[in-house]
Design a protein around this motif. Sequence first.
Motif, PDB file in Angstrom:
ATOM      1  N   SER A 152       1.415 -12.075   3.637  1.00 42.92           N
ATOM      2  CA  SER A 152       2.753 -12.650   3.556  1.00 42.92           C
ATOM      3  C   SER A 152       2.699 -14.088   4.048  1.00 42.92           C
ATOM      4  CB  SER A 152       3.737 -11.843   4.405  1.00 42.92           C
ATOM      5  OG  SER A 152       4.981 -12.510   4.461  1.00 42.92           O
ATOM      6  N   LYS A 153       2.856 -15.009   3.126  1.00 45.55           N
ATOM      7  CA  LYS A 153       2.868 -16.423   3.480  1.00 45.55           C
ATOM      8  C   LYS A 153       4.067 -16.717   4.385  1.00 45.55           C
ATOM      9  CE  LYS A 153       1.769 -20.584   0.943  1.00 45.55           C
ATOM     10  NZ  LYS A 153       1.727 -21.190  -0.389  1.00 45.55           N
ATOM     11  N   GLU A 154       5.178 -16.091   4.068  1.00 42.93           N
ATOM     12  CA  GLU A 154       6.412 -16.294   4.830  1.00 42.93           C
ATOM     13  C   GLU A 154       6.260 -15.848   6.285  1.00 42.93           C
ATOM     14  OE1 GLU A 154      10.833 -14.346   4.821  1.00 42.93           O
ATOM     15  OE2 GLU A 154       9.933 -14.813   2.886  1.00 42.93           O
ATOM     16  N   ASP A 155       5.605 -14.698   6.497  1.00 42.65           N
ATOM     17  CA  ASP A 155       5.430 -14.163   7.848  1.00 42.65           C
ATOM     18  C   ASP A 155       4.122 -14.609   8.492  1.00 42.65           C
ATOM     19  OD1 ASP A 155       7.850 -12.582   7.811  1.00 42.65           O
ATOM     20  OD2 ASP A 155       6.818 -11.249   6.414  1.00 42.65           O
ATOM     21  N   ASP A 156       3.239 -15.219   7.706  1.00 44.10           N
ATOM     22  CA  ASP A 156       1.934 -15.691   8.170  1.00 44.10           C
ATOM     23  C   ASP A 156       1.103 -14.559   8.789  1.00 44.10           C
ATOM     24  OD1 ASP A 156      -0.005 -17.708   8.458  1.00 44.10           O
ATOM     25  OD2 ASP A 156       0.583 -18.041  10.562  1.00 44.10           O
ATOM     26  N   CYS A 157       1.110 -13.420   8.097  1.00 42.77           N
ATOM     27  CA  CYS A 157       0.325 -12.274   8.547  1.00 42.77           C
ATOM     28  C   CYS A 157       0.155 -11.293   7.387  1.00 42.77           C
ATOM     29  CB  CYS A 157       0.989 -11.582   9.730  1.00 42.77           C
ATOM     30  SG  CYS A 157       2.562 -10.796   9.334  1.00 42.77           S
ATOM     31  N   TYR A 158      -0.688 -10.294   7.606  1.00 41.32           N
ATOM     32  CA  TYR A 158      -0.830  -9.216   6.632  1.00 41.32           C
ATOM     33  C   TYR A 158       0.277  -8.201   6.872  1.00 41.32           C
ATOM     34  CZ  TYR A 158      -5.484 -10.843   5.400  1.00 41.32           C
ATOM     35  OH  TYR A 158      -6.545 -11.586   4.953  1.00 41.32           O
ATOM     36  N   LEU A 159       0.797  -7.647   5.801  1.00 37.46           N
ATOM     37  CA  LEU A 159       1.785  -6.576   5.877  1.00 37.46           C
ATOM     38  C   LEU A 159       1.215  -5.357   5.170  1.00 37.46           C
ATOM     39  CD1 LEU A 159       5.048  -8.525   4.996  1.00 37.46           C
ATOM     40  CD2 LEU A 159       4.181  -7.923   7.258  1.00 37.46           C
ATOM     41  N   ALA A 160       1.574  -4.194   5.661  1.00 31.63           N
ATOM     42  CA  ALA A 160       1.133  -2.941   5.054  1.00 31.63           C
ATOM     43  C   ALA A 160       2.332  -2.015   4.926  1.00 31.63           C
ATOM     44  CB  ALA A 160       0.054  -2.281   5.911  1.00 31.63           C
ATOM     45  N   GLU A 161       2.317  -1.244   3.851  1.00 25.83           N
ATOM     46  CA  GLU A 161       3.419  -0.313   3.588  1.00 25.83           C
ATOM     47  C   GLU A 161       2.857   0.973   2.997  1.00 25.83           C
ATOM     48  OE1 GLU A 161       7.609  -0.246   1.120  1.00 25.83           O
ATOM     49  OE2 GLU A 161       6.134  -1.772   0.638  1.00 25.83           O
ATOM     50  N   VAL A 162       3.457   2.082   3.398  1.00 29.81           N
ATOM     51  CA  VAL A 162       3.131   3.385   2.824  1.00 29.81           C
ATOM     52  C   VAL A 162       4.392   3.826   2.093  1.00 29.81           C
ATOM     53  CG1 VAL A 162       2.377   5.746   3.287  1.00 29.81           C
ATOM     54  CG2 VAL A 162       1.581   3.873   4.748  1.00 29.81           C
ATOM     55  N   THR A 163       4.422   3.643   0.781  1.00 27.38           N
ATOM     56  CA  THR A 163       5.650   3.882   0.017  1.00 27.38           C
ATOM     57  C   THR A 163       6.067   5.351   0.020  1.00 27.38           C
ATOM     58  OG1 THR A 163       4.387   4.023  -2.035  1.00 27.38           O
ATOM     59  CG2 THR A 163       5.323   1.883  -1.467  1.00 27.38           C
TER      60      THR A 163
ATOM     61  N   LEU B   2       6.072   7.237   2.557  1.00 24.30           N
ATOM     62  CA  LEU B   2       6.724   7.494   3.836  1.00 24.30           C
ATOM     63  C   LEU B   2       7.752   6.382   4.044  1.00 24.30           C
ATOM     64  CD1 LEU B   2       3.548   8.269   5.996  1.00 24.30           C
ATOM     65  CD2 LEU B   2       4.936   9.872   4.658  1.00 24.30           C
ATOM     66  N   PRO B   3       8.993   6.588   3.590  1.00 27.12           N
ATOM     67  CA  PRO B   3      10.003   5.532   3.600  1.00 27.12           C
ATOM     68  C   PRO B   3      10.149   4.857   4.968  1.00 27.12           C
ATOM     69  CG  PRO B   3      10.827   7.460   2.458  1.00 27.12           C
ATOM     70  CD  PRO B   3       9.516   7.850   3.086  1.00 27.12           C
ATOM     71  N   GLY B   4      10.042   3.538   4.956  1.00 27.57           N
ATOM     72  CA  GLY B   4      10.192   2.760   6.178  1.00 27.57           C
ATOM     73  C   GLY B   4       8.922   2.609   6.987  1.00 27.57           C
ATOM     74  N   CYS B   5       7.838   3.200   6.536  1.00 27.13           N
ATOM     75  CA  CYS B   5       6.573   3.132   7.268  1.00 27.13           C
ATOM     76  C   CYS B   5       5.861   1.839   6.892  1.00 27.13           C
ATOM     77  CB  CYS B   5       5.704   4.346   6.954  1.00 27.13           C
ATOM     78  SG  CYS B   5       4.197   4.407   7.934  1.00 27.13           S
ATOM     79  N   MET B   6       5.904   0.866   7.812  1.00 27.64           N
ATOM     80  CA  MET B   6       5.308  -0.451   7.581  1.00 27.64           C
ATOM     81  C   MET B   6       4.651  -0.926   8.867  1.00 27.64           C
ATOM     82  SD  MET B   6       8.210  -2.401   5.354  1.00 27.64           S
ATOM     83  CE  MET B   6       7.086  -3.659   4.770  1.00 27.64           C
ATOM     84  N   ALA B   7       3.775  -1.930   8.725  1.00 29.56           N
ATOM     85  CA  ALA B   7       3.126  -2.541   9.881  1.00 29.56           C
ATOM     86  C   ALA B   7       2.679  -3.944   9.511  1.00 29.56           C
ATOM     87  CB  ALA B   7       1.930  -1.709  10.324  1.00 29.56           C
ATOM     88  N   ASP B   8       2.323  -4.719  10.527  1.00 30.03           N
ATOM     89  CA  ASP B   8       1.795  -6.058  10.274  1.00 30.03           C
ATOM     90  C   ASP B   8       0.615  -6.318  11.197  1.00 30.03           C
ATOM     91  OD1 ASP B   8       2.617  -7.441  12.800  1.00 30.03           O
ATOM     92  OD2 ASP B   8       4.619  -6.971  12.065  1.00 30.03           O
ATOM     93  N   GLY B   9      -0.140  -7.373  10.872  1.00 32.53           N
ATOM     94  CA  GLY B   9      -1.277  -7.755  11.690  1.00 32.53           C
ATOM     95  C   GLY B   9      -1.835  -9.088  11.243  1.00 32.53           C
ATOM     96  N   ASP B  10      -2.479  -9.781  12.167  1.00 33.94           N
ATOM     97  CA  ASP B  10      -3.060 -11.084  11.857  1.00 33.94           C
ATOM     98  C   ASP B  10      -4.337 -10.981  11.035  1.00 33.94           C
ATOM     99  OD1 ASP B  10      -1.045 -12.496  13.178  1.00 33.94           O
ATOM    100  OD2 ASP B  10      -2.100 -12.383  15.101  1.00 33.94           O
ATOM    101  N   THR B  11      -5.027  -9.842  11.124  1.00 33.21           N
ATOM    102  CA  THR B  11      -6.263  -9.634  10.370  1.00 33.21           C
ATOM    103  C   THR B  11      -6.168  -8.305   9.621  1.00 33.21           C
ATOM    104  OG1 THR B  11      -7.375  -8.409  12.127  1.00 33.21           O
ATOM    105  CG2 THR B  11      -7.606 -10.826  12.166  1.00 33.21           C
ATOM    106  N   LEU B  12      -7.075  -8.109   8.672  1.00 30.66           N
ATOM    107  CA  LEU B  12      -7.097  -6.832   7.951  1.00 30.66           C
ATOM    108  C   LEU B  12      -7.368  -5.671   8.908  1.00 30.66           C
ATOM    109  CD1 LEU B  12      -8.940  -7.792   4.661  1.00 30.66           C
ATOM    110  CD2 LEU B  12      -6.566  -7.049   4.904  1.00 30.66           C
ATOM    111  N   ALA B  13      -8.245  -5.899   9.879  1.00 33.07           N
ATOM    112  CA  ALA B  13      -8.540  -4.842  10.857  1.00 33.07           C
ATOM    113  C   ALA B  13      -7.294  -4.486  11.669  1.00 33.07           C
ATOM    114  CB  ALA B  13      -9.677  -5.278  11.775  1.00 33.07           C
ATOM    115  N   GLU B  14      -6.537  -5.497  12.085  1.00 30.68           N
ATOM    116  CA  GLU B  14      -5.321  -5.248  12.865  1.00 30.68           C
ATOM    117  C   GLU B  14      -4.268  -4.506  12.056  1.00 30.68           C
ATOM    118  OE1 GLU B  14      -3.638  -8.732  14.684  1.00 30.68           O
ATOM    119  OE2 GLU B  14      -5.507  -9.213  15.717  1.00 30.68           O
ATOM    120  N   VAL B  15      -4.032  -4.939  10.832  1.00 40.75           N
ATOM    121  CA  VAL B  15      -2.998  -4.299  10.025  1.00 40.75           C
ATOM    122  C   VAL B  15      -3.409  -2.869   9.657  1.00 40.75           C
ATOM    123  CG1 VAL B  15      -3.654  -5.069   7.691  1.00 40.75           C
ATOM    124  CG2 VAL B  15      -1.260  -4.712   8.252  1.00 40.75           C
TER     125      VAL B  15
END
Length: 69
Positions: A11-22, A24-37
């Motif tokens: 996400s350029k806007e958030d300046d981080c990686y975002l992850a979603e599990v579609t 599982l509604p609402g299940c999301m996370a973020d992280g600065d690196t692929l390992a973190e997310v």
Amino acid sequence: MIKYEIIIWWSKEDDCYLAEVTELPGCMADGDTLAEVTAAIEESMQLWIEVNQERGLPIPEPKGRLMYA
């Protein structure tokens, strides 16, 4: 490891990686690196499932890979 499809994007806007599990509604996370997310979304899935089990809500079965994008 839980076998739900995880969608990860930068996400350029958030300046981080975002992850979603579609599945599982609402299940999301973020992280600065692929390992973190990746670690964060695994924890989010675990918590999502635990909370919904405690509430007596159904847990969807993993559907596997998307057939379209």
